[in-house]
Design a protein around this motif. Structure first.
Motif, PDB file in Angstrom:
ATOM      1  N   SER A 124       0.834  -1.207   0.000  1.00 23.52           N
ATOM      2  CA  SER A 124       0.000   0.000   0.000  1.00 23.52           C
ATOM      3  C   SER A 124       0.868   1.257   0.000  1.00 23.52           C
ATOM      4  O   SER A 124       0.494   2.276  -0.584  1.00 23.52           O
ATOM      5  CB  SER A 124      -0.929  -0.008   1.214  1.00 23.52           C
ATOM      6  N   SER A 128       0.356   3.993  -2.879  1.00 26.87           N
ATOM      7  CA  SER A 128      -0.163   5.287  -2.432  1.00 26.87           C
ATOM      8  C   SER A 128       0.866   6.402  -2.500  1.00 26.87           C
ATOM      9  O   SER A 128       0.536   7.576  -2.289  1.00 26.87           O
ATOM     10  CB  SER A 128      -0.683   5.174  -0.991  1.00 26.87           C
ATOM     11  N   SER A 130       4.044   6.540  -0.663  1.00 23.63           N
ATOM     12  CA  SER A 130       4.568   6.831   0.665  1.00 23.63           C
ATOM     13  C   SER A 130       5.852   7.654   0.578  1.00 23.63           C
ATOM     14  O   SER A 130       6.654   7.492  -0.343  1.00 23.63           O
ATOM     15  CB  SER A 130       4.848   5.520   1.410  1.00 23.63           C
TER      16      SER A 130
END
Length: 385
Positions: A124, A128, A130
């Motif tokens: 994720s 996304s 990060s």
């Protein structure tokens, strides 16, 4: 990647169109990312691109003649069913710019890769975008000092919840990624060959560990050989995935400096490990510092403080301070203070420490057992912290 995960991801891709035709769009020889996007915008599905006639492709206006010829040649020379079966056997996934799961940091790049083949699971944090994705790159033939810094730095970053991005190459790349996994973290490898090929071969254990817990990316289709011309594009993806790039030992002309150059073009921060001006392994790092293109790594705490500001988040507390020396006896402390980060011979250490020969040998063995010194070759010792 577990078989169930592969099948689930393929079901999502099938909803967008026949999955096997994506391979043609991604593998088209001579097709740039822009041309691939334009083709998909025009035809709406990869299967329609695959079925387009030469006359239709010629009339589009945005394809060069060599791109049209390459598509037609590939379509005539490929057995699409066979290629797709090979893809299935490789237990591989594929993600394109218009699919959920495509790395968000890459999506922001000019001329972003149209699609990526992968093995493992896209985390994720990657999908996304990060700010805790740190690329650690460096020499394939590092010094013992460089190895130790790569290990410690990668472990510390992992403790601060960073994912390590690198190229799984021998040397610094593989050392950093192994240290990340040993510390319980996740690492992402970008390959200059097909994601189903282990390169270099001696890193097969690392390859399997990354597939199990992290992710392997490649812009190249299955069975693509690790050719030298593939690696600059791979380095651009490494810097593109990361929020910051850390260079640990690099010659003046090296792939690590290519990665750093891409990072600077992408507006990323670059940090590098300073070295002696007489050491060719540090020439590239020192050049980055001289140009003002990178910040020096001189203290782990200061580096973490800088990265936390870049990430825009508060501190996470690490599980362990890897820089702290273990308790030492008086003899061990005395001899340790005589060591340097570059090899010193035993006679020189005996003279400096004022210990007798047998005492020095015994204490050096103890320091090596503690993991803070190493016999680099034939009674040439150096400290690792």
């Amino acid at each position: 990647m577990r078989r169930k995960q592969v099948l689930e991801y393929r079901e999502n891709a099938e909803a967008e169109g026949p999955y096997r035709y994506w391979m043609t769009c991604l593998s088209g020889a001579g097709l740039g990312n822009r041309s691939k996007r334009q083709l998909l915008d025009c035809y709406k599905s990869p299967s329609a691109v695959y079925r387009a006639s030469k006359e239709e492709l010629d009339k589009l206006g945005f394809l060069r003649q060599r791109e049209v010829d390459a598509l037609i040649f590939q379509r005539g020379s490929w057995d699409l069913r066979e290629e797709y079966e090979r893809f299935l056997e490789a237990d591989m996934g594929l993600v394109t710019l218009d699919m959920e799961g495509y790395p968000a940091n890459l999506r922001m790049l000019h001329d972003a890769p149209f699609g990526l083949f992968f093995r493992g699971r896209i985390s994720s944090g990657v999908s996304s975008g990060s700010s805790r994705l740190a690329a650690v790159v460096g020499s394939r033939t590092p010094s013992a000092y460089g190895k130790r810094v790569a290990e410690d730095l990668s472990a510390i970053l992992t403790d601060y919840h960073y994912q390590i991005v690198s190229g799984m190459a021998r040397g610094i790349d593989g050392i950093a990624q192994t240290s990340c996994l040993d510390t319980g973290g996740q690492t992402i490898a970008v390959l200059g060959c097909g994601a189903d090929i282990v390169y270099p071969k001696e890193n097969w254990i690392l390859y399997d560990r990354i597939v199990e817990t992290g992710c392997l990316f490649s812009k190249y289709p299955p069975q693509t050989a690790p050719l030298s011309r593939h690696f600059p594009a791979r380095n651009r993806i490494i810097s593109g995935l990361a929020s910051v790039v850390l260079v640990i030992e690099a010659r003046r002309r090296s792939g690590s400096l290519i990665t750093a150059d891409f990072a600077l073009e992408q507006g990323k921060d670059v940090y590098t490990l300073p070295g002696r001006i007489t050491d060719p392994m540090s020439a590239g790092c020192n050049e980055l510092l001289h140009q003002g293109a990178a910040q020096p790594i001189t203290d782990y705490d200061q580096l973490i403080d800088d990265l936390e500001l870049i990430a825009g988040m508060g501190h996470f507390q690490p599980r362990e301070d890897l820089r702290r020396l273990p308790p030492l006896t008086r003899e061990q402390e005395k001899l340790y203070q005589c060591l340097d980060f570059y090899p010193m011979d035993l006679d020189q250490l005996v003279k400096r420490s004022e210990l007798d020969y047998l005492q020095a040998v015994r204490v050096l063995t103890e320091l090596c057992d503690l993991g803070i010194a190493v016999d680099s070759s034939h009674n040439q010792f150096l400290k690792l912290r």
